[in-house]
Motif scaffolding. Structure first.
Motif, PDB file in Angstrom:
ATOM      1  N   GLU A  70       0.822  -1.210   0.000  1.00  0.00           N
ATOM      2  CA  GLU A  70       0.000   0.000   0.000  1.00  0.00           C
ATOM      3  C   GLU A  70       0.855   1.259   0.000  1.00  0.00           C
ATOM      4  N   ASP A  71       1.939   1.239   0.757  1.00  0.00           N
ATOM      5  CA  ASP A  71       2.778   2.423   0.917  1.00  0.00           C
ATOM      6  C   ASP A  71       4.165   2.153   0.341  1.00  0.00           C
ATOM      7  N   TYR A  72       4.561   2.896  -0.666  1.00  0.00           N
ATOM      8  CA  TYR A  72       5.832   2.660  -1.327  1.00  0.00           C
ATOM      9  C   TYR A  72       6.217   3.874  -2.165  1.00  0.00           C
ATOM     10  N   GLU A  73       7.450   3.864  -2.637  1.00  0.00           N
ATOM     11  CA  GLU A  73       7.917   4.851  -3.604  1.00  0.00           C
ATOM     12  C   GLU A  73       8.310   4.122  -4.883  1.00  0.00           C
ATOM     13  N   PHE A  74       8.198   4.823  -6.011  1.00  0.00           N
ATOM     14  CA  PHE A  74       8.570   4.218  -7.287  1.00  0.00           C
ATOM     15  C   PHE A  74       9.363   5.231  -8.117  1.00  0.00           C
ATOM     16  N   ARG A  75      10.424   4.735  -8.735  1.00  0.00           N
ATOM     17  CA  ARG A  75      11.255   5.595  -9.570  1.00  0.00           C
ATOM     18  C   ARG A  75      11.530   4.916 -10.911  1.00  0.00           C
ATOM     19  N   VAL A  76      11.585   5.733 -11.947  1.00  0.00           N
ATOM     20  CA  VAL A  76      12.023   5.263 -13.257  1.00  0.00           C
ATOM     21  C   VAL A  76      13.459   5.733 -13.440  1.00  0.00           C
ATOM     22  N   VAL A  77      14.352   4.782 -13.644  1.00  0.00           N
ATOM     23  CA  VAL A  77      15.776   5.096 -13.787  1.00  0.00           C
ATOM     24  C   VAL A  77      16.137   5.078 -15.269  1.00  0.00           C
ATOM     25  N   THR A  78      16.580   6.222 -15.753  1.00  0.00           N
ATOM     26  CA  THR A  78      17.020   6.323 -17.142  1.00  0.00           C
ATOM     27  C   THR A  78      18.535   6.475 -17.172  1.00  0.00           C
ATOM     28  N   GLY A  79      19.157   5.694 -17.991  1.00  0.00           N
ATOM     29  CA  GLY A  79      20.613   5.768 -18.043  1.00  0.00           C
ATOM     30  C   GLY A  79      21.256   4.688 -17.208  1.00  0.00           C
ATOM     31  N   PRO A  80      22.550   4.770 -16.970  1.00  0.00           N
ATOM     32  CA  PRO A  80      23.277   3.726 -16.238  1.00  0.00           C
ATOM     33  C   PRO A  80      22.714   3.514 -14.829  1.00  0.00           C
ATOM     34  N   VAL A  81      22.339   2.283 -14.522  1.00  0.00           N
ATOM     35  CA  VAL A  81      21.804   1.992 -13.199  1.00  0.00           C
ATOM     36  C   VAL A  81      22.874   2.175 -12.134  1.00  0.00           C
ATOM     37  N   GLU A  82      24.157   2.074 -12.534  1.00  0.00           N
ATOM     38  CA  GLU A  82      25.248   2.262 -11.576  1.00  0.00           C
ATOM     39  C   GLU A  82      25.191   3.639 -10.926  1.00  0.00           C
ATOM     40  N   ASN A  83      24.856   4.649 -11.703  1.00  0.00           N
ATOM     41  CA  ASN A  83      24.764   6.010 -11.155  1.00  0.00           C
ATOM     42  C   ASN A  83      23.653   6.098 -10.123  1.00  0.00           C
ATOM     43  N   PHE A  84      22.539   5.458 -10.408  1.00  0.00           N
ATOM     44  CA  PHE A  84      21.410   5.465  -9.471  1.00  0.00           C
ATOM     45  C   PHE A  84      21.780   4.768  -8.173  1.00  0.00           C
ATOM     46  N   LEU A  85      22.431   3.617  -8.262  1.00  0.00           N
ATOM     47  CA  LEU A  85      22.788   2.862  -7.062  1.00  0.00           C
ATOM     48  C   LEU A  85      23.815   3.601  -6.216  1.00  0.00           C
ATOM     49  N   ARG A  86      24.675   4.390  -6.862  1.00  0.00           N
ATOM     50  CA  ARG A  86      25.647   5.176  -6.100  1.00  0.00           C
ATOM     51  C   ARG A  86      24.977   6.262  -5.271  1.00  0.00           C
ATOM     52  N   ASP A  87      23.873   6.775  -5.784  1.00  0.00           N
ATOM     53  CA  ASP A  87      23.235   7.926  -5.141  1.00  0.00           C
ATOM     54  C   ASP A  87      22.268   7.554  -4.026  1.00  0.00           C
ATOM     55  N   VAL A  88      21.740   6.333  -4.048  1.00  0.00           N
ATOM     56  CA  VAL A  88      20.770   5.948  -3.031  1.00  0.00           C
ATOM     57  C   VAL A  88      21.490   5.530  -1.757  1.00  0.00           C
ATOM     58  N   SER A  89      20.780   5.653  -0.653  1.00  0.00           N
ATOM     59  CA  SER A  89      21.393   5.340   0.646  1.00  0.00           C
ATOM     60  C   SER A  89      21.036   3.940   1.139  1.00  0.00           C
ATOM     61  N   SER A  90      20.313   3.174   0.356  1.00  0.00           N
ATOM     62  CA  SER A  90      19.870   1.856   0.789  1.00  0.00           C
ATOM     63  C   SER A  90      21.049   0.899   0.943  1.00  0.00           C
ATOM     64  N   ARG A  91      20.940   0.023   1.927  1.00  0.00           N
ATOM     65  CA  ARG A  91      21.937  -1.032   2.128  1.00  0.00           C
ATOM     66  C   ARG A  91      21.441  -2.369   1.601  1.00  0.00           C
ATOM     67  N   TRP A  92      20.166  -2.438   1.184  1.00  0.00           N
ATOM     68  CA  TRP A  92      19.584  -3.693   0.717  1.00  0.00           C
ATOM     69  C   TRP A  92      18.981  -3.531  -0.672  1.00  0.00           C
ATOM     70  N   LEU A  93      19.320  -4.448  -1.565  1.00  0.00           N
ATOM     71  CA  LEU A  93      18.750  -4.486  -2.903  1.00  0.00           C
ATOM     72  C   LEU A  93      18.092  -5.848  -3.114  1.00  0.00           C
ATOM     73  N   PHE A  94      16.793  -5.834  -3.363  1.00  0.00           N
ATOM     74  CA  PHE A  94      16.045  -7.049  -3.681  1.00  0.00           C
ATOM     75  C   PHE A  94      15.806  -7.087  -5.184  1.00  0.00           C
ATOM     76  N   LEU A  95      16.051  -8.234  -5.804  1.00  0.00           N
ATOM     77  CA  LEU A  95      15.858  -8.347  -7.243  1.00  0.00           C
ATOM     78  C   LEU A  95      15.659  -9.791  -7.650  1.00  0.00           C
ATOM     79  N   ARG A  96      15.042  -9.970  -8.794  1.00  0.00           N
ATOM     80  CA  ARG A  96      14.879 -11.301  -9.368  1.00  0.00           C
ATOM     81  C   ARG A  96      16.150 -11.693 -10.100  1.00  0.00           C
TER      82      ARG A  96
END
Length: 261
Positions: A70-96
């Protein structure tokens, strides 16, 4: 245990993954707002077309995520995902888990980019429950962190844990008589018990010793025992690369989800 989870979506068949994710986050007591993101390959579209495309992506994501969260944030990342991951403060990444044939997969790029980023790699067809957690170890200091995390996670999920250690002696079998091989096996088993006592003396968890080598035989042992989750370190103390070969092979070869610390 898990804070500020970052979740990668493909917007194709994500529903079982999101139900699994909801179960995990609920079980560990996470009550915050996860951040979902979709990586859009950049092209030569004009700005108006890009905005329309982003709105379409957001609508598709809302329809998928809304069934589980119900409660979440969503972002569309354009360009290299590496740049996005560098900028976020999360310590956990969940993925398939998705195998990439012509370039590194997202989990490989994430691991090589950020040493402090922890991954939870989901495998298709995974059951929602986590009854048994397997922890392959090599008796390094990283192994101690793996086991401590797995014990804490097992308490949250109501799971049991089993440690796995590869003696790496199977290749010697053809070079020795059966008597010599069994003697070597006994010596290696005794050595492993001493290392267990030295490093993990306060841990009450069964350990299985297998004759084979870590890269080839640990995944086979994990799959044969029907583990629902594996907790690994990204590399051993002897490896300097961001992700060890054995850890990468385990992620690729096991049938269940993998936590990478």
């Amino acid at each position: 245990m898990i804070d500020s989870p970052l979740v990668h979506l493909t917007l194709q068949g994500d529903e079982p993954f999101l139900l699994y994710l909801r179960m995990i986050l609920h079980s560990v007591g996470y009550s915050g707002k996860p951040t979902f993101f979709y990586v859009k390959e950049s092209g030569l579209l004009d700005l108006i077309t890009q905005k329309e495309e982003d709105r379409d992506i957001e609508e598709r994501a809302k329809a998928i995520i809304g069934d589980a969260f119900e409660d979440y944030e969503f972002r569309v990342v354009t360009g290299p995902v590496e740049n996005f991951l560098r900028d976020v403060s999360s310590r956990w990444l969940f993925l398939r888990y998705q195998r990439a044939f012509f370039r590194k997969s997202l989990h490989e790029r994430a691991i090589s980019l950020l040493d402090g980023l922890r991954l939870w790699v989901y495998k298709e067809g995974t059951w929602s429950g986590v009854k048994d957690i397997c922890v392959p170890i090599d008796f390094s200091e990283r192994s101690k962190s793996q086991v401590e995390f797995a014990i804490g996670l097992a308490r949250k999920l109501g799971s049991s844990i089993k440690l796995l250690y590869a003696l790496s002696i199977a290749r010697m079998r053809e070079k020795m008589s059966e008597r010599e091989y069994q003697h070597l096996r006994e010596l290696k088993q005794e050595e492993a018990k001493h290392m267990y006592g030295d490093l993990l003396h306060s841990v009450d968890a069964p350990i299985e010793l297998i004759d084979g080598d870590p890269k080839k035989d640990l995944p086979k042992a994990i799959n044969s025992q029907g583990c629902q989750l594996v907790v690994i370190s990204r590399r051993s103390n002897q490896e300097v690369r961001p992700m060890g070969r054995t850890s990468l092979h385990i992620i690729r070869s096991v049938k269940c989800p993998v936590v990478v610390l």
